[in-house]
Design a protein around this motif. Sequence first.
Motif, PDB file in Angstrom:
ATOM      1  N   ARG A 131      -2.437  -2.766   5.984  1.00  0.00           N
ATOM      2  CA  ARG A 131      -1.261  -2.286   6.723  1.00  0.00           C
ATOM      3  C   ARG A 131      -1.110  -2.992   8.072  1.00  0.00           C
TER       4      ARG A 131
ATOM      5  N   ARG B 229      -0.513   3.176  -5.022  1.00  0.00           N
ATOM      6  CA  ARG B 229      -1.744   2.527  -5.498  1.00  0.00           C
ATOM      7  C   ARG B 229      -1.534   1.964  -6.909  1.00  0.00           C
TER       8      ARG B 229
ATOM      9  N   THR C  74      -6.387  -5.306  -8.635  1.00  0.00           N
ATOM     10  CA  THR C  74      -6.425  -5.267  -7.175  1.00  0.00           C
ATOM     11  C   THR C  74      -5.722  -6.496  -6.610  1.00  0.00           C
TER      12      THR C  74
ATOM     13  N   LEU D 127      -6.799  -4.536  -1.279  1.00  0.00           N
ATOM     14  CA  LEU D 127      -5.732  -3.528  -1.311  1.00  0.00           C
ATOM     15  C   LEU D 127      -6.280  -2.110  -1.510  1.00  0.00           C
ATOM     16  N   ASN D 128      -7.307  -2.002  -2.355  1.00  0.00           N
ATOM     17  CA  ASN D 128      -7.834  -0.679  -2.688  1.00  0.00           C
ATOM     18  C   ASN D 128      -8.886  -0.202  -1.687  1.00  0.00           C
TER      19      ASN D 128
ATOM     20  N   ASP E 239      -9.461  -1.650   1.691  1.00  0.00           N
ATOM     21  CA  ASP E 239      -9.156  -1.797   3.136  1.00  0.00           C
ATOM     22  C   ASP E 239      -7.675  -1.545   3.407  1.00  0.00           C
ATOM     23  N   GLN E 240      -7.194  -0.381   2.982  1.00  0.00           N
ATOM     24  CA  GLN E 240      -5.765  -0.078   3.139  1.00  0.00           C
ATOM     25  C   GLN E 240      -5.288  -0.263   4.579  1.00  0.00           C
ATOM     26  N   ASP E 241      -6.109   0.211   5.510  1.00  0.00           N
ATOM     27  CA  ASP E 241      -5.697   0.166   6.911  1.00  0.00           C
ATOM     28  C   ASP E 241      -5.535  -1.280   7.386  1.00  0.00           C
TER      29      ASP E 241
ATOM     30  N   THR F 228       0.808  -1.243   0.000  1.00  0.00           N
ATOM     31  CA  THR F 228       0.000   0.000   0.000  1.00  0.00           C
ATOM     32  C   THR F 228       0.836   1.285   0.000  1.00  0.00           C
TER      33      THR F 228
ATOM     34  N   GLU G  48      -0.711  10.502   0.427  1.00  0.00           N
ATOM     35  CA  GLU G  48      -0.859   9.261  -0.311  1.00  0.00           C
ATOM     36  C   GLU G  48       0.010   9.356  -1.556  1.00  0.00           C
TER      37      GLU G  48
END
Lengths: 228, 221
Positions: free
Chosen positions: A73, A52, A57, A65-66, A68-70, A49, B220
């Motif tokens: 991580r 992007r 995906t 990945l797109n 639920d980035q948090d 992440t 970002e």
Amino acid sequence: MIEVSRISRRFGRRWALVDISFDLKPGGALLVAGANGSGKSTLFRVLSTAIRPDHGTARIDGHDLNLDQDLVRRASALLTHQAYTYEALTALENLQIVARLVGADASRAALLVRLARVGLEKRGDDIISTFSAGMRKRLALARLMLQEARVVFLDEPYAQLDPDGFLLIDTIAHELRERGTTLVIATHQLERGARLCDEGLVLDRGRVAWRGSAADLPAHYRAQAGDA
Amino acid sequence: MRQLVAAFRKEVLLQWRGRAQFLATVVFGATALLLFSFAIGPNASALRQHAAGFLWLALLLSSTLTLLESFQVEMEQRALEGILLLPTSPQAIYYAKAIANWLQLALLGFVLIPLMVVLYNTTATRAPELVGVVLLGAAGLSAPGTLYAAMASQARAKQTLLPLLLFPLVVPVLLSAVKATSLIILGDPMGQRGAWMMLLVLFDAIYWSLCGLLFGRVVEE
């Protein structure tokens, strides 16, 4: 678990990754090989992440990945060319920052144990700007271990390290695998990497050029390089 | 909240280690005040009239140095990217940095006030009110300043880009802070100071909430 579906990424007009797809079962280990500029680091940066994808995906430990980035991580950790450290702070202070942010034990004693694991216990109070490239890599490794991630990306883990450092990477990679961590390693040390991984993947100009067993990868890669 | 406290402790530590840079910024701000006073000449009345404006201009110019420095340390080994790749909230990272920048800028203001008193022949009898305006004005500069410094630090011409982005945006804060400071120094027979202070509070609230929301987008990539 990693499921990558048709990931593409470009920088300006140049496509660094084109339609990359592969999957890796939970606790599996994938060796990624390829010439300089083939897209290995870009792939790792996308999957962790840091950047992007333009298309496609991936699901990392079940998280998109797109979307639920948090959560991605939380589940993953990246060791890269950059040490991700603050030059003006000491090794202990750098680890303390990460420990506090991820909610790990940030006591001096606990962090000294972490530093001892990577052979830096005597340099804990030294400023990072006095560290060699190999020592920074060791500190980055200690930082990565603090995250206790279920998916770990190691981008050129052997770079800048001495022979003891090579063994350290091997030992830590084995330990991670025993713990059930999913591992993705990009390295030019193909034989070493092949001993750590089950599956192999070769990238060529941003595309998947070969997929097979990690044990077969070094021979295949050399044959391909010979043909070229 | 745990992440905000952790990130703020990091900022304080980084600022303490970079205190030589802060001293250089104090010298820069003091030099700016001195040069502005030379531009006015030995006219005591004119100096008093312009004191508030020059104090805030010196603070604004100095702020670009401290704001850029606060992100310079994050870029050296891509430390900020490393922090953002942890399961941390970008808002916690932003507010920790903005608060640290605010306190540093306010401290610079407190150091420059006595110098302004000496150079511009003003009085500082209403020190608590001056402190209040400096705190509010510094907050209005540091919130958008931190956001734009994050943006500019990724560009090649960061030293040029930050003032270009920041200065137009902080005009309302600058205007309110100058007016409020001026009314404290020169007297406030019409009782206007409260209104200017309220305007400062309003812009502070807008900047601190909006910039916190936007920070995640800015960092970002």
